[in-house]
Design an enzyme around this catalytic site. Structure first.
Site, PDB file in Angstrom:
ATOM      1  N   HIS A  13       0.875  -1.193   0.000  1.00 31.33           N
ATOM      2  CA  HIS A  13       0.000   0.000   0.000  1.00 31.33           C
ATOM      3  C   HIS A  13       0.901   1.228   0.000  1.00 31.33           C
ATOM      4  CE1 HIS A  13      -3.794   2.139   1.605  1.00 31.33           C
ATOM      5  NE2 HIS A  13      -2.889   3.081   1.328  1.00 31.33           N
ATOM      6  N   HIS A  15       1.450   5.432  -1.702  1.00 29.60           N
ATOM      7  CA  HIS A  15       1.058   6.581  -2.526  1.00 29.60           C
ATOM      8  C   HIS A  15       2.323   7.187  -3.112  1.00 29.60           C
ATOM      9  CE1 HIS A  15      -3.033   6.628  -0.774  1.00 29.60           C
ATOM     10  NE2 HIS A  15      -2.391   6.145   0.280  1.00 29.60           N
ATOM     11  N   LYS A 101      -9.720  -0.227  -5.473  1.00 27.12           N
ATOM     12  CA  LYS A 101      -9.673   0.392  -4.146  1.00 27.12           C
ATOM     13  C   LYS A 101     -10.920   1.228  -3.917  1.00 27.12           C
ATOM     14  CE  LYS A 101      -7.804   2.209  -0.350  1.00 27.12           C
ATOM     15  NZ  LYS A 101      -6.629   3.052  -0.181  1.00 27.12           N
ATOM     16  N   HIS A 138     -10.571   1.370   2.182  1.00 27.96           N
ATOM     17  CA  HIS A 138     -10.268   2.380   3.187  1.00 27.96           C
ATOM     18  C   HIS A 138     -11.451   2.336   4.143  1.00 27.96           C
ATOM     19  CE1 HIS A 138      -8.456   6.241   4.612  1.00 27.96           C
ATOM     20  NE2 HIS A 138      -9.641   6.269   5.199  1.00 27.96           N
ATOM     21  N   HIS A 176      -4.483  -0.401   6.039  1.00 26.18           N
ATOM     22  CA  HIS A 176      -3.978   0.354   7.190  1.00 26.18           C
ATOM     23  C   HIS A 176      -4.853   0.151   8.434  1.00 26.18           C
ATOM     24  CE1 HIS A 176      -6.835   3.042   5.284  1.00 26.18           C
ATOM     25  NE2 HIS A 176      -5.971   3.435   4.376  1.00 26.18           N
ATOM     26  N   ASP A 248       1.491   2.575   3.543  1.00 28.26           N
ATOM     27  CA  ASP A 248       0.670   3.782   3.391  1.00 28.26           C
ATOM     28  C   ASP A 248       1.540   5.031   3.370  1.00 28.26           C
ATOM     29  OD1 ASP A 248      -1.587   5.215   2.863  1.00 28.26           O
ATOM     30  OD2 ASP A 248      -2.313   5.255   4.927  1.00 28.26           O
TER      31      ASP A 248
HETATM   32  O1  DOR Z   1      -3.199   9.410   5.755  1.00 26.91           O
HETATM   33  C1  DOR Z   1      -3.541   9.125   4.638  1.00 26.91           C
HETATM   34  N1  DOR Z   1      -3.025   9.707   3.557  1.00 26.91           N
HETATM   35  N2  DOR Z   1      -4.489   8.184   4.482  1.00 26.91           N
HETATM   36  C2  DOR Z   1      -5.008   7.911   3.279  1.00 26.91           C
HETATM   37  O2  DOR Z   1      -5.874   7.084   3.202  1.00 26.91           O
HETATM   38  C3  DOR Z   1      -4.592   8.670   2.084  1.00 26.91           C
HETATM   39  C4  DOR Z   1      -3.257   9.219   2.262  1.00 26.91           C
HETATM   40  C5  DOR Z   1      -2.883  10.224   1.209  1.00 26.91           C
HETATM   41  O3  DOR Z   1      -3.115   9.970   0.023  1.00 26.91           O
HETATM   42  O4  DOR Z   1      -2.306  11.248   1.567  1.00 26.91           O
HETATM   43 ZN    ZN Z   2      -3.295   5.036   1.702  1.00 25.93          ZN
END
Ligand code: DOR
Ligand code: ZN
Length: 358
Positions: A13, A15, A101, A138, A176, A248
């Site tokens: 997971h 980003h 997702k 989520h 998460h 995450d």
């Molecule tokens: O803390 C987070 N940041 N949780 C998420 O689900 C998305 C992520 C983000 O993309 O910044």
């Molecule tokens: Zn995330």
């Protein structure tokens, strides 16, 4: 000195963003992890196979000179009204798309394109169950009447349980996990697994709130109670194959973290492995590290475990001075989580991984 050798880790997971941020953060993931399951919450969201393939190309172009030769981004589609069922099925059958997702609209960063009811996507979910495509959730209720610390439990109860009941055979990852409620749901349901982050494993809400507000630790779902954290640690160190690492890692410019409202997200990719290794060391559970970071996720996603290995060494003294921030090419600062653990661990690829496709 503590030295161990484990199969190469995966991040289930992450980003990676786009543009300048993508260029600045992707090398940290690519040099450490073999597979990276990449979240689709860009603006606009990644909702089609074509968009996912184009995004994967941008990620690979940003991986940098120190990327593992077998680094492989695995792509996800954003489950909302714009997603076309036939396109998802074709993308998955082609091996271009790994999962879909679901974000409740408004729950977190770039979730405006999300849904208001998971069960509203029942037809897509049924097709996913039949094709064996995992659903990533989520799990956070957006009901304003629900206390922020109860939102995971309420989402699971109101949204996910009915889906598990009505769409048998659906493979699910609760992403998460931040509470005991999430752990319990995973344990009680076959085919449901859970990713756990380095920050939810090593912090509780007092760390976020008690000694001056820590926006760098603000994330969604929010870091919860000490009891919840202890339960997460117990799950991660238990050897239960239903639980695995999903960092995450979610970079935001420091200016956005310090803004009001602050953006949720913790950038931990550079030292995620070190943080989990140090946690396992402190729990006298280093023998569980490999399962949690290298085996369980691959098994859940029906992919081969890594054949190549990584050697980790715990340093006796503070032998290194790790960076505590990254500066993007456009001059933004991004704070890195886990610097303390990075002072105690060094890792290097041990056996040469095979080139992707080689
Ligand atoms: O803390 C987070 N940041 N949780 C998420 O689900 C998305 C992520 C983000 O993309 O910044
Ligand atoms: Zn995330």
């Amino acid at each position: 000195m503590t030295v161990l050798e484990i199969a190469a880790p995966d991040d289930w997971h992450v980003h990676l963003r786009d543009d300048h941020m993508l260029a600045s953060v992707t090398p940290y993931t690519a040099r450490c992890f073999r597979y990276a399951l990449v979240m689709p919450n860009l603006v606009p969201a990644i909702c089609s196979t074509a968009a996912a393939v184009a995004y994967r190309d941008r990620i690979l172009a940003a991986a940098g000179p120190h990327a593992r030769p077998d680094f492989q981004p695995l792509m996800t589609l954003y489950l909302n009204d714009a997603l076309d069922r036939a396109d998802l099925l074709a993308g998955a059958a082609d091996g271009q798309v790994m999962a879909a997702k679901y974000y409740p609209a408004g729950a977190t960063t770039n979730s405006a394109a999300g849904g208001s009811s998971l069960l509203a996507y029942r037809q897509v979910l049924e097709a996913m169950a039949e094709a064996g495509i995992p659903l990533l959730v989520h799990a956070e209720s957006t009901d304003p009447d629900v206390d922020i610390f109860d939102r995971e439990a309420v989402f699971l109860e109101r949204e996910l349980l009915p889906v598990l009941d009505q769409v048998p055979g659906l493979r699910v990852t609760v992403e998460h996990i931040s509470t005991r409620a999430g752990l319990d749901l995973v344990r009680a349901n076959d085919g449901v697994a859970g990713s756990i982050t380095p920050h939810h494993l090593t912090c509780d809400r007092s760390d976020v709130l008690a000694n001056g507000l820590r926006p760098d630790l603000y994330c969604k779902p929010v870091i919860n109670s000490r009891e919840d954290r202890d339960a997460l640690v117990a799950a991660a160190t238990s050897g239960d194959p239903s639980f695995f690492l999903g960092t995450d890692s979610a970079p935001h410019p420091l200016s956005h973290k310090l803004a009001s409202p602050a953006r949720p997200g913790v950038f931990n990719a550079p030292y995620a492995l070190e943080v989990v290794a140090e946690l396992m060391f402190q729990c006298d559970a280093l023998d569980r590290l490999e399962g949690f970071v290298s085996w369980h996720g691959a098994d859940h996603y029906r992919l081969p475990r890594a054949g190549s290995t990584v050697r980790l060494t715990r340093l006796a003294e503070d032998e290194t001075t790790p960076l505590d921030e990254v500066t993007t090419v456009d001059g933004q600062t991004v704070t890195i989580f886990g610097v303390e653990a990075a002072r105690r661990w060094r890792w290097e690829p041990l056996t040469e991984p095979e080139q992707v496709g080689g």
